[in-house]
Design an enzyme around this catalytic site. Structure first.
Site, mmCIF file in Angstrom:
data_model
loop_
_atom_site.group_PDB
_atom_site.id
_atom_site.type_symbol
_atom_site.label_atom_id
_atom_site.label_comp_id
_atom_site.label_asym_id
_atom_site.label_seq_id
_atom_site.Cartn_x
_atom_site.Cartn_y
_atom_site.Cartn_z
ATOM 1 N N GLN A 241 -4.749 -1.593 9.413
ATOM 2 C CA GLN A 241 -4.640 -2.914 8.803
ATOM 3 C C GLN A 241 -5.276 -3.968 9.713
ATOM 4 O O GLN A 241 -4.973 -4.047 10.894
ATOM 5 C CB GLN A 241 -3.151 -3.243 8.552
ATOM 6 C CG GLN A 241 -2.914 -4.541 7.824
ATOM 7 C CD GLN A 241 -3.470 -4.534 6.397
ATOM 8 O OE1 GLN A 241 -3.323 -3.554 5.666
ATOM 9 N NE2 GLN A 241 -4.117 -5.617 6.007
ATOM 10 N N LYS B 152 0.841 -1.203 0.000
ATOM 11 C CA LYS B 152 0.000 0.000 0.000
ATOM 12 C C LYS B 152 0.880 1.259 0.000
ATOM 13 O O LYS B 152 0.627 2.209 -0.744
ATOM 14 C CB LYS B 152 -0.942 -0.015 1.214
ATOM 15 C CG LYS B 152 -2.053 -1.054 1.053
ATOM 16 C CD LYS B 152 -2.841 -1.325 2.326
ATOM 17 C CE LYS B 152 -3.788 -2.498 2.093
ATOM 18 N NZ LYS B 152 -4.567 -2.903 3.258
ATOM 19 N N ASP C 59 -11.065 2.819 3.619
ATOM 20 C CA ASP C 59 -11.446 1.403 3.479
ATOM 21 C C ASP C 59 -12.972 1.262 3.394
ATOM 22 O O ASP C 59 -13.483 0.219 3.003
ATOM 23 C CB ASP C 59 -10.947 0.599 4.696
ATOM 24 C CG ASP C 59 -9.693 -0.206 4.366
ATOM 25 O OD1 ASP C 59 -9.438 -0.439 3.165
ATOM 26 O OD2 ASP C 59 -8.991 -0.622 5.308
#
Ligand code: NDP
Length: 289
Positions: free
Chosen positions: A97, A53, A120
């Site tokens: 994460q 990422k 997200d």
């Protein structure tokens, strides 16, 4: 019949090229899009995802911040950092994460992220907006799948779509997006009685289960579009250690009309859509200021 392959690497490169241009345009107006990534613990797969990422940001000219905490970090420490990042106007996207260590309340952590920076798309506000058909951020994996379907002009209006898997990060948002696109949607899960009955009816079949090669060619309607979200490491056989999807590619490609490979299918698109969400967050923030 052999299916056409839907190449996620090629589409991803094309979309990232467009993102780099948009990022450069924003920079010229004094804003560098920035993604903050928080990793707690040393799970090797999570560390690889975070590295990819961060590298993805750099390649399209975006900035990233990476905060790594030890596995025994206190939830309050991470929450305090999220509060700081929420308040920082130079940060446009925040991502924690998953999975978090067991002593964390993952829901509380995700809810602490400001919805307008929740790239997200896991915050309840954003989940609700998606369900109402007015999404602020679309969760990255289903967003990537929709881009892939769009790139191939797959007919969705009136199509039978079957999704195998009902997780919050893939199956459920995928079902919302396909529903909004005009599909008749069936969502299967571990308690579904006759899985093959459903999958064989699918014009568009999305597998998001986490079980290597469980969808075989005989479970697929001839000519169907098959999207394989699964990422599994093969445990035995000649390909032990290699990645495979939830779809048995060899038998499926003989029946399907269009199919995504693993690796090189949905995986690269997921990070690309994360970058897209971050850029959109930065563009919105710039628009407001
Ligand atoms: P989860 O484990 O959260 O969900 C799996 C789903 O599959 C559950 O809904 C479960 O049903 C269902 N399921 C399990 N066994 C069966 C079965 N025998 N028949 C039918 N349904 C079944 O997984 P995720 O959604 O997070 O991920 C799914 C896969 O996608 C994994 O391989 C993961 O690695 C991969 N993935 C890939 C990404 C990418 O970028 N390509 C991103 C995210 C995930 P129930 O709810 O009843 O338990």
């Amino acid at each position: 019949m052999t299916a056409r392959i839907l190449d996620g690497n090629a589409l991803s490169a094309q979309v990232r090229g467009q993102l780099a241009e948009r990022a450069a345009a924003l920079k010229a107006r004094g804003v560098t899009p920035c993604l903050a990534v928080i990793l707690v613990g040393e799970d090797p797969a999570s560390a690889v995802y975070v590295r990819n990422k961060v590298a993805g940001c750099e390649k399209v000219g975006m900035r990233s911040i990476k905060d790594v905490y030890p596995i025994n970090a206190a939830q309050e420490t991470v929450l305090a950092r999220i509060t700081e990042l929420n308040a920082d106007p130079a940060v446009h996207g925040i991502l924690v994460q998953l999975p978090l260590p067991k002593h964390f309340d993952a829901e509380a952590v995700l809810e602490a992220i400001a919805p307008e920076k929740d790239v997200d798309g896991f915050h309840a506000d954003n989940v609700g907006a998606l369900m109402q058909g007015t999404p602020r951020f679309i969760p990255c994996t289903p967003y990537g799948v929709m881009k892939m379907l769009e790139s191939e002009k797959v007919a969705l209006k009136g199509a039978e779509a079957v999704i195998v898997g009902r997780s919050n990060i893939v199956g459920k948002p995928m079902s919302m997006l396909l529903l909004q696109a005009g599909c008749t949607v069936t969502v299967c899960h571990s308690q579904t009685r006759d899985l093959a009955f459903h999958t064989r009816r699918a014009d568009v079949l999305v597998a998001a289960v986490g079980r290597p090669k469980m969808i075989t060619g005989d479970m697929i309607k001839p000519g169907a579009t098959v999207i394989d979200v699964g990422i599994n490491r093969q445990q035995s056989g000649p390909d032990a250690g290699k990645l495979c999807g939830d779809v048995d590619f060899e038998t499926a490609k003989e029946v399907a009309g269009l199919i995504t490979p693993v690796p090189g299918g949905v995986g690269p698109m997921t990070i690309t859509m994360l970058l897209t969400n971050t850029l959109e967050a930065a563009e919105r923030a710039r628009g407001k200021s």
